[in-house]
Write an enzyme that holds these catalytic residues in place. Structure first.
Site, PDB file in Angstrom:
ATOM      1  N   ARG A  53     -19.622 -26.226  27.890  1.00 41.23           N
ATOM      2  CA  ARG A  53     -20.030 -26.256  29.303  1.00 41.23           C
ATOM      3  C   ARG A  53     -21.079 -25.195  29.603  1.00 41.23           C
ATOM      4  O   ARG A  53     -21.858 -25.321  30.550  1.00 41.23           O
ATOM      5  CB  ARG A  53     -18.803 -26.134  30.205  1.00 41.23           C
ATOM      6  CG  ARG A  53     -17.916 -27.375  30.134  1.00 41.23           C
ATOM      7  CD  ARG A  53     -16.693 -27.247  31.012  1.00 41.23           C
ATOM      8  NE  ARG A  53     -15.762 -26.236  30.567  1.00 41.23           N
ATOM      9  CZ  ARG A  53     -14.796 -26.426  29.677  1.00 41.23           C
ATOM     10  NH1 ARG A  53     -14.621 -27.607  29.126  1.00 41.23           N
ATOM     11  NH2 ARG A  53     -13.993 -25.442  29.328  1.00 41.23           N
ATOM     12  N   GLU A  74      -6.542 -17.173  22.421  1.00 36.43           N
ATOM     13  CA  GLU A  74      -5.215 -16.787  22.918  1.00 36.43           C
ATOM     14  C   GLU A  74      -4.250 -16.621  21.733  1.00 36.43           C
ATOM     15  O   GLU A  74      -3.494 -15.659  21.670  1.00 36.43           O
ATOM     16  CB  GLU A  74      -4.721 -17.867  23.881  1.00 36.43           C
ATOM     17  CG  GLU A  74      -3.585 -17.382  24.747  1.00 36.43           C
ATOM     18  CD  GLU A  74      -3.166 -18.435  25.757  1.00 36.43           C
ATOM     19  OE1 GLU A  74      -3.838 -19.474  25.857  1.00 36.43           O
ATOM     20  OE2 GLU A  74      -2.152 -18.184  26.436  1.00 36.43           O
TER      21      GLU A  74
END
Ligand code: AMP
Length: 181
Positions: free
Chosen positions: A64, A101
């Site tokens: 994006r 993460e």
């Protein structure tokens, strides 16, 4: 037509609960991109501090960050440099590991994409923990780039990514803040 206020710029972003996994609120910018006025306004506001200043290139983070960064580069009359997931770029690359993460991954840029001393703005749609952007800043600096700033439409403030970049002496510009993950 009434112009957007910053409140309804946030309204142009769609939130999808539990995507891609339970507990995550996915901040979907495709609704903002699909709204001509919201898209223009987001880009205009992102570039505003650098209007009239010389930026050589905008570096966008896959995927994006390519959409937002391409528009930012055009607006600033700057070049565009894609930072991609490993194995996607056809020419010789430089690589940097970055924190996810859980675990880590690697990102790449073409070895000749940036010349030492060039003034760069880093762009992505959203900053969360800042692991991705931190890796990109390191990659750009390893190539001798001067990272003038990092810009994101959305800041997930509770996750501390913007502060992480500021601690690396990178000015950070964000337009919309959301709490939580
Ligand atoms: P981070 O490295 O934690 O700052 O994550 C930033 C990257 O993950 C960006 O490329 C975002 O597009 C994506 N991302 C992380 N969290 C979200 C979220 N809640 N909604 C949408 N995209 C996200």
């Amino acid at each position: 037509m009434t112009p957007f206020s910053s409140t309804n710029l946030a309204d142009a972003i769609r939130t999808i609960p539990d995507y891609p996994k339970p507990g995550i609120l996915f901040r979907d910018i495709t609704t903002l991109l699909g709204d001509a006025r919201a898209f223009r306004r987001a880009i205009d506001e992102l570039v505003q501090p650098w209007a009239g200043s010389k930026i050589d290139k905008v570096a966008g983070i896959e995927a994006r960050g390519f959409i937002v960064g391409g528009a930012v580069a055009h607006q600033l009359s700057a070049g565009f440099v894609p930072i991609r997931k490993k194995g996607k770029l056809p020419h010789q690359t430089v690589r940097m590991a970055y924190a996810l993460e859980y675990g880590e991954d690697e990102m790449e840029m073409h070895v000749d994409a940036i010349s030492p001393g060039e003034r760069i703005i880093l762009v992505d749609d959203l900053i969360a923990t800042g692991g991705t952007a931190e890796g990109a800043v390191k990659l750009l600096r390893n190539m001798g780039a001067k990272v003038e700033a990092a810009c994101f439409i959305v800041d997930l403030t509770d996750l501390g990514g913007a502060e992480k970049l500021r601690a690396m002496d990178v000015p950070v510009r964000t337009l919309i803040s959301f709490e939580g993950h």
